[in-house]
Motif scaffolding. Sequence first.
Motif: not given
Length: 262
Positions: A9, A11-12, A36, A38, A65, A107, A205, A251-253
């Motif tokens: 993931n 996150n953009s 993700e 986005k 998104y 996702y 995560w 990313s936080d993942h």
Amino acid sequence: MPFTVATWNINSVRLREPIVLKLLAEEAPDVLCLQECKSPVDKIPLEGFRALGYGHVVARGQKGYNGVAILSKLPIADVGEMDFAGLGHARHVAARLENGVTIHNFYVPAGGDVPDRMVNEKFGQKLDYLTEMRDWFHGDAPEKSILVGDLNIAPREDDVWNHKQLLKIVSHTPIEVEHLGQAQEAGRWVDVTRADIPQGLLYSWWSYRARDWDAADKGRRLDHIWATPDISNAAHGSRILRAARGWEKPSDHAPVFASFDL
């Protein structure tokens, strides 16, 4: 044909293109599944990926998104997507390798902050999404398939930093774990990561809210790699690249890997 699959993931994908390129250059998985993203598909920055040998792309996107993409060194064919729970979101895409293996990139909805569908519509959507995944696998039993992605649920007690404290926290509530388990059972999916790493705390995560995520280590295993029983025995080498959580603008993942000898 041995190959390695990674799921992340991101996150953009546009904001974090530099660390995607870093992962591809340093780790070189044969297939990278991103969630993700986005980004609309036509805005995904493919030029740099192609320069590193990832010339095959199957993706679904939307502005700002969700979004899922499969980047591959190996030829892949687009075999469609599913819109579970009728959300109209880009949350699933599937591609088939030339050896006949189908890769599903998911996702699953995060589900908001309150684990009660009566007061939180997003939590209801998450449960409905998982129910329709279950029904799809029941009706069309998958074979020679790999399922990866951010499933937004940490199912086992050792998939979270504190089982008791997280029982009422979205991503580890009993009802979510039950729904994910039913979807897994319906497809007879094997959790490849835990088959390879059966014991011990394991996370993919860590929240952005933690000032020092590494020292606090309050993680959850939200990202998964599954395989159908006919190929699960060919899987090995599972790992989570924890270090990526500490890369610049991360990313936080963290990415999850598995290799398959097929």
